[in-house]
Design an enzyme around this catalytic site. Structure first.
Site, PDB file in Angstrom:
ATOM      1  N   ASP A   7      34.672  25.787  29.116  1.00 49.05           N
ATOM      2  CA  ASP A   7      34.817  24.423  28.631  1.00 49.05           C
ATOM      3  C   ASP A   7      33.408  23.915  28.336  1.00 49.05           C
ATOM      4  O   ASP A   7      32.437  24.688  28.370  1.00 49.05           O
ATOM      5  CB  ASP A   7      35.584  23.544  29.635  1.00 49.05           C
ATOM      6  CG  ASP A   7      34.814  23.265  30.917  1.00 49.05           C
ATOM      7  OD1 ASP A   7      33.683  23.778  31.100  1.00 49.05           O
ATOM      8  OD2 ASP A   7      35.350  22.521  31.760  1.00 49.05           O
ATOM      9  N   CYS A  64      33.131  26.961  33.802  1.00 45.49           N
ATOM     10  CA  CYS A  64      33.384  25.529  33.662  1.00 45.49           C
ATOM     11  C   CYS A  64      32.338  24.834  34.530  1.00 45.49           C
ATOM     12  O   CYS A  64      31.407  25.487  35.002  1.00 45.49           O
ATOM     13  CB  CYS A  64      34.818  25.132  34.007  1.00 45.49           C
ATOM     14  SG  CYS A  64      35.339  25.366  35.710  1.00 45.49           S
ATOM     15  N   THR A  66      32.259  23.587  37.643  1.00 44.74           N
ATOM     16  CA  THR A  66      32.140  24.136  38.991  1.00 44.74           C
ATOM     17  C   THR A  66      32.721  25.535  39.129  1.00 44.74           C
ATOM     18  O   THR A  66      32.430  26.233  40.090  1.00 44.74           O
ATOM     19  CB  THR A  66      32.875  23.247  40.016  1.00 44.74           C
ATOM     20  OG1 THR A  66      34.277  23.248  39.690  1.00 44.74           O
ATOM     21  CG2 THR A  66      32.316  21.838  40.030  1.00 44.74           C
ATOM     22  N   HIS A  97      35.602  44.581  47.177  1.00 48.49           N
ATOM     23  CA  HIS A  97      36.737  44.371  48.073  1.00 48.49           C
ATOM     24  C   HIS A  97      37.992  43.871  47.374  1.00 48.49           C
ATOM     25  O   HIS A  97      39.096  44.143  47.839  1.00 48.49           O
ATOM     26  CB  HIS A  97      36.366  43.391  49.183  1.00 48.49           C
ATOM     27  CG  HIS A  97      35.404  43.959  50.175  1.00 48.49           C
ATOM     28  ND1 HIS A  97      35.140  43.348  51.374  1.00 48.49           N
ATOM     29  CD2 HIS A  97      34.623  45.073  50.149  1.00 48.49           C
ATOM     30  CE1 HIS A  97      34.262  44.063  52.047  1.00 48.49           C
ATOM     31  NE2 HIS A  97      33.922  45.107  51.315  1.00 48.49           N
ATOM     32  N   HIS A 132      41.154  48.144  51.188  1.00 46.85           N
ATOM     33  CA  HIS A 132      41.206  47.037  50.235  1.00 46.85           C
ATOM     34  C   HIS A 132      42.343  47.229  49.228  1.00 46.85           C
ATOM     35  O   HIS A 132      42.947  46.259  48.786  1.00 46.85           O
ATOM     36  CB  HIS A 132      39.868  46.891  49.517  1.00 46.85           C
ATOM     37  CG  HIS A 132      38.726  46.745  50.458  1.00 46.85           C
ATOM     38  ND1 HIS A 132      38.573  45.665  51.302  1.00 46.85           N
ATOM     39  CD2 HIS A 132      37.685  47.571  50.716  1.00 46.85           C
ATOM     40  CE1 HIS A 132      37.490  45.818  52.028  1.00 46.85           C
ATOM     41  NE2 HIS A 132      36.932  46.968  51.693  1.00 46.85           N
TER      42      HIS A 132
END
Length: 148
Positions: A7, A64, A66, A97, A132
């Site tokens: 964005d 974006c 955050t 992982h 994993h």
């Protein structure tokens, strides 16, 4: 090929990471946005996550402000394991992982150098498998159950 999308809050960081990828010889498809006008992050997260989910792209990177919003939207798609990372250790663990196929970065919380280190670390790391893989199999089974 790696698909990227952002964005307005992640646009500058996306441009820097695209240059890094091209310098590393990686084919890049940019799913937008391509200017600083305010846009809705789901529109671009959907484009990238759909390509990874459908197998049209092996990996993606989303940006974006955050990274939180893009993480939420991307993880709605089956077979997507989008990981929001804030440092190189998290980027490495996302691959080793969790076998994350989308890396999510926050353009307003990371500087360019840290983001570059994170992307290189993520690309150069290898999924460890073993215990994993069993955990990822549980996630895949849940996705299958929820899609019924």
């Amino acid at each position: 090929m790696i698909v990227v999308g952002s964005d307005h809050g992640g646009l500058e960081l996306k441009a820097a990471i695209k240059r890094l990828l091209v310098d590393r010889g990686v084919a890049v498809e940019d799913c937008g946005t391509d200017n600083g006008d305010s846009v809705d992050y789901p529109d671009f997260g959907i484009r990238v996550a759909r390509k990874v989910s459908d197998g049209a792209a092996e990996k993606g990177i989303l940006f974006c402000g955050t990274g939180i919003g893009m993480s939420i939207v991307a993880n709605k798609f089956p077979r997507v394991r989008a990981a929001l990372a804030t440092d190189p250790f998290m980027a490495r663990m996302a691959k080793e992982h969790n076998n994350a196929n989308i890396l999510v970065l926050g353009g307003r919380v990371l500087n360019e150098e840290t983001a570059r280190q994170m992307v290189c670390t993520w690309l150069d790391s290898t999924f460890e498998g073993g215990r994993h893989q069993g955990r990822l199999d549980k996630i895949a089974a849940l996705e299958k159950e929820l899609m019924k």
